[in-house]
Design a protein around this motif. Structure first.
Motif, short mmCIF file in Angstrom:
data_model
loop_
_atom_site.label_atom_id
_atom_site.label_comp_id
_atom_site.label_asym_id
_atom_site.label_seq_id
_atom_site.Cartn_x
_atom_site.Cartn_y
_atom_site.Cartn_z
N ARG A 36 0.83 -1.20 0.00
CA ARG A 36 0.00 0.00 0.00
C ARG A 36 0.87 1.26 0.00
NH1 ARG A 36 -5.33 -1.25 0.70
NH2 ARG A 36 -5.82 0.96 1.01
N LEU A 37 1.97 1.22 0.72
CA LEU A 37 2.88 2.36 0.72
C LEU A 37 3.46 2.59 -0.66
CD1 LEU A 37 4.45 4.55 2.31
CD2 LEU A 37 6.22 2.82 2.73
N ARG A 38 3.88 1.52 -1.31
CA ARG A 38 4.47 1.64 -2.65
C ARG A 38 3.49 2.23 -3.65
NH1 ARG A 38 8.44 -0.66 -5.99
NH2 ARG A 38 9.30 -1.93 -4.31
N THR A 39 2.25 1.75 -3.63
CA THR A 39 1.30 2.15 -4.67
C THR A 39 0.54 3.43 -4.35
OG1 THR A 39 -0.40 0.72 -3.67
CG2 THR A 39 0.93 -0.23 -5.43
N GLY A 40 0.32 3.70 -3.07
CA GLY A 40 -0.51 4.85 -2.72
C GLY A 40 0.10 5.87 -1.80
N GLY A 41 1.32 5.63 -1.33
CA GLY A 41 1.94 6.56 -0.40
C GLY A 41 1.49 6.31 1.02
N ARG A 42 2.08 7.05 1.94
CA ARG A 42 1.81 6.80 3.35
C ARG A 42 0.35 7.06 3.74
NH1 ARG A 42 5.93 10.15 6.47
NH2 ARG A 42 7.07 10.13 4.52
N HIS A 43 -0.34 7.92 2.96
CA HIS A 43 -1.74 8.21 3.28
C HIS A 43 -2.63 6.99 3.07
CE1 HIS A 43 -0.76 12.41 3.78
NE2 HIS A 43 -0.23 12.46 2.57
N SER A 44 -2.18 6.06 2.25
CA SER A 44 -3.00 4.87 1.98
C SER A 44 -2.76 3.77 3.01
CB SER A 44 -2.69 4.33 0.58
OG SER A 44 -1.41 3.74 0.54
N VAL A 45 -1.75 3.96 3.86
CA VAL A 45 -1.46 2.96 4.89
C VAL A 45 -2.18 3.36 6.18
CG1 VAL A 45 0.33 1.76 6.20
CG2 VAL A 45 0.81 2.54 3.87
N THR A 46 -3.30 2.71 6.45
CA THR A 46 -4.03 2.93 7.69
C THR A 46 -4.20 1.59 8.38
OG1 THR A 46 -6.22 2.62 6.74
CG2 THR A 46 -5.28 4.85 6.64
N VAL A 47 -4.35 1.62 9.68
CA VAL A 47 -4.53 0.38 10.44
C VAL A 47 -5.77 -0.35 9.96
CG1 VAL A 47 -5.01 -0.56 12.73
CG2 VAL A 47 -3.26 1.21 12.45
N VAL A 48 -6.84 0.40 9.71
CA VAL A 48 -8.10 -0.22 9.27
C VAL A 48 -7.95 -0.88 7.91
CG1 VAL A 48 -10.48 0.24 8.58
CG2 VAL A 48 -9.55 1.31 10.65
N SER A 49 -7.33 -0.18 6.94
CA SER A 49 -7.21 -0.74 5.59
C SER A 49 -6.29 -1.96 5.58
CB SER A 49 -6.70 0.33 4.62
OG SER A 49 -5.36 0.70 4.92
N VAL A 50 -5.22 -1.92 6.35
CA VAL A 50 -4.30 -3.06 6.41
C VAL A 50 -5.00 -4.25 7.07
CG1 VAL A 50 -2.16 -3.92 7.44
CG2 VAL A 50 -2.21 -1.67 6.36
N ALA A 51 -5.78 -3.98 8.11
CA ALA A 51 -6.52 -5.06 8.78
C ALA A 51 -7.52 -5.70 7.83
CB ALA A 51 -7.23 -4.50 10.01
N GLU A 52 -8.23 -4.88 7.08
CA GLU A 52 -9.21 -5.41 6.13
C GLU A 52 -8.53 -6.27 5.06
OE1 GLU A 52 -11.20 -2.02 4.60
OE2 GLU A 52 -12.59 -1.83 6.30
#
Length: 217
Positions: A36-52
């Motif tokens: 997610r960091l590679r494709t969307g930057g740090r804004h795309s890395v959230t605890v909720v999105s990673v958990a999902e």
């Protein structure tokens, strides 16, 4: 380069859950966050999105990473771990001691510059960690110095290096090479052509080796 976050496709969580299902939980979370960091930057890395994406609740993520910042720092730390292993193998290898030091500095410099080109989002996380003197960068700097000192000791024992003060010599090396091995300096020189970067780095390494051989430090 635009700082706008890149949208991550809706189907990505399901794809990631399948791809990384064989990994241990902490490794799976880190792999998903890295993607997610590679494709969307740090804004795309959230605890909720990673958990999902991992097929679990966000409470499970907090069992392994205390916060989003801790998760992002862990991505950079994982990359640094690979770099540390590479330069440690050089320091422990059979090459002549002056070649070891040259290769060590060159690999540190080029690995960071290559990261900036190939995975700019991760590089920015890493460079920010260096600028803020966060733990992951302080640890890497300490490990780098430890390996430099190991090479200096070998050089002194074999009389290849004529050094008066080992600590001053290690500081001289990192200070002199800082423009090429510090990520913030590399970021500032991001527009420098690769050929020029290599040429200037070669000159700096030559100066360092000459000083170490001359009983100057």
């Amino acid at each position: 380069m635009s700082n706008e976050p890149v949208a991550v496709p809706d189907e990505l969580p399901a794809m990631q859950a399948d791809i990384y299902s064989h990994l241990a939980v902490d490794a799976r979370l880190l792999a998903i966050a890295s993607d997610r960091l590679r494709t969307g930057g740090r804004h795309s890395v959230t605890v909720v999105s990673v958990a999902e994406a991992a097929g679990m609740t966000h409470a499970n993520v907090y069992r392994y990473f205390q916060s989003k910042s801790a998760l992002i720092d862990a991505i950079a730390a994982q990359w640094l771990k690979g770099l540390e292993a590479t330069i440690a193998s050089i320091a422990d290898g059979p090459d002549p001691v002056d070649d070891k030091l040259e290769n060590l500095l060159s690999i540190v410099a080029h690995a960071q510059r290559d990261l900036m080109v190939e995975n700019r989002n991760l590089f920015e996380v890493y460079a920010d960690a260096a600028a803020g003197s966060r733990v992951i960068y302080r640890r890497f700097r300490a490990r780098l110095k430890q390996l430099v000192v190991r090479v200096l000791d070998e050089g002194m024992a074999s009389s290849v290096f004529e050094i008066r003060d080992r600590e001053n010599a290690a500081t001289f090396i990192t200070d002199t090479a800082s423009r090429f091995i510090h990520p913030v300096a590399i970021r500032m020189d991001s527009q420098m052509p690769r050929e020029m970067f290599d040429r200037r780095l070669d000159v700096i390494i030559h100066v360092i080796l000459r000083a170490l051989r001359s009983n100057y430090i």
